[in-house]
Design an enzyme around this catalytic site. Structure first.
Site, PDB file in Angstrom:
ATOM      1  N   PRO A  39       0.832  -1.221   0.000  1.00 39.69           N
ATOM      2  CA  PRO A  39       0.000   0.000   0.000  1.00 39.69           C
ATOM      3  C   PRO A  39       0.859   1.261   0.000  1.00 39.69           C
ATOM      4  O   PRO A  39       2.046   1.222   0.363  1.00 39.69           O
ATOM      5  CB  PRO A  39      -0.783  -0.087   1.312  1.00 39.69           C
ATOM      6  CG  PRO A  39      -0.616  -1.468   1.809  1.00 39.69           C
ATOM      7  CD  PRO A  39       0.674  -1.986   1.246  1.00 39.69           C
ATOM      8  N   TYR A  40       0.226   2.345  -0.412  1.00 36.98           N
ATOM      9  CA  TYR A  40       0.837   3.665  -0.375  1.00 36.98           C
ATOM     10  C   TYR A  40      -0.079   4.566   0.448  1.00 36.98           C
ATOM     11  O   TYR A  40      -1.274   4.650   0.175  1.00 36.98           O
ATOM     12  CB  TYR A  40       0.993   4.219  -1.790  1.00 36.98           C
ATOM     13  CG  TYR A  40       1.372   5.676  -1.808  1.00 36.98           C
ATOM     14  CD1 TYR A  40       2.688   6.067  -1.600  1.00 36.98           C
ATOM     15  CD2 TYR A  40       0.412   6.661  -2.000  1.00 36.98           C
ATOM     16  CE1 TYR A  40       3.031   7.408  -1.595  1.00 36.98           C
ATOM     17  CE2 TYR A  40       0.755   8.009  -2.002  1.00 36.98           C
ATOM     18  CZ  TYR A  40       2.062   8.373  -1.801  1.00 36.98           C
ATOM     19  OH  TYR A  40       2.416   9.703  -1.784  1.00 36.98           O
TER      20      TYR A  40
END
Lengths: 70, 70, 70, 70, 70, 70
Positions: free
Chosen positions: A2-3
């Site tokens: 994820p970011y």
């Protein structure tokens, strides 16, 4: 994988390096716990925004803070 | 017409003006070549992020770099 | 370690999976070549935006395309 | 409840605090008028981007401005 | 007043509504605990990204997952 | 040359094409009026976010709306 991007007010309200490290660790652990995301590829970017550049309620945080609101 | 945002570490790792110009040109050409996008309206924005503000693997790049990892 | 976000028009103009793979590869190679960034931690996210939701010149791409402009 | 992010060139072209306040107020009012969004939870964040870091037409604004284009 | 954007893979890997609620609650609590940020104005936006549209290591997650890597 | 990203709730609350056109025109005019920005290169991108994916006050808009709050 994820970011995560966290935007918050900087300047006089900027978090310390230790607080930023705690945010990075906390968000990464949250994603590992809830979604089993791999911490090794979890990216967190923190943006510190000047109080003149952040608006809420139609006015800048600078103006808002000057009225002692939070 | 595309919009591209590139975030990378700044501070001691900040790219030079020439390197940023090369990124802008390279991304714009890539979009023209692969998707026939018009360079005239292709926008590229580069954000340089302080190493305390970038996290990966649950820790900041500052800490990570201090261990000589890359 | 860079993070790249590419926004472009979707719908009838959406890129194919092969074109998206080429963008991902091309941007990652560009960052490795120009700045020696590690491909293993370079993240690319492509957003396909509906033509009603993309504006340039004060009007949506839907309207713009209907006038045969590009 | 909307979130609006405005990116524009900073440095010598940076807007004044009064201009930023006008942008914040204007966008918040626009969302209230068109979509009946609640101003109290409408957030606006303005990012001022260095002219070396903004590209259009495959080159930086720094280069573009040096040719007197706008 | 912070704004948090979480991008993660969707499609077959999309989180459930309950998991998304847990992310929202967890990030909001983290910001309240570490920085005393007001939960009432903390905004969290989760973007689910198609696996063809997410790249890491120069290739899409679709390709990466097909090799059984994680 | 500015780039504006507007995020708002979609689904049952999604704006119509006409309302989105009005947002695009309104923001573009605001930037031209306040900062003399060129409309021809002003880009506006509207993201419609599912109500499960938008959090405020530590809970999703889905939950918040079910309590009849606004």
């Amino acid at each position: 994988m994820p970011y995560v991007n966290i935007k918050l007010t900087g300047g006089g309200e900027a978090p310390s390096a230790a607080q930023k490290a705690e945010l990075i660790r906390g968000v990464t652990e949250l994603l590992a716990r809830v979604l089993n995301k791999n911490p090794a590829t979890t990216v967190v970017v923190i943006d510190e925004v000047a109080m003149d550049n952040w608006g809420i309620g139609g006015e800048s945080v600078t103006v808002r803070r000057s009225r002692k609101e939070k």
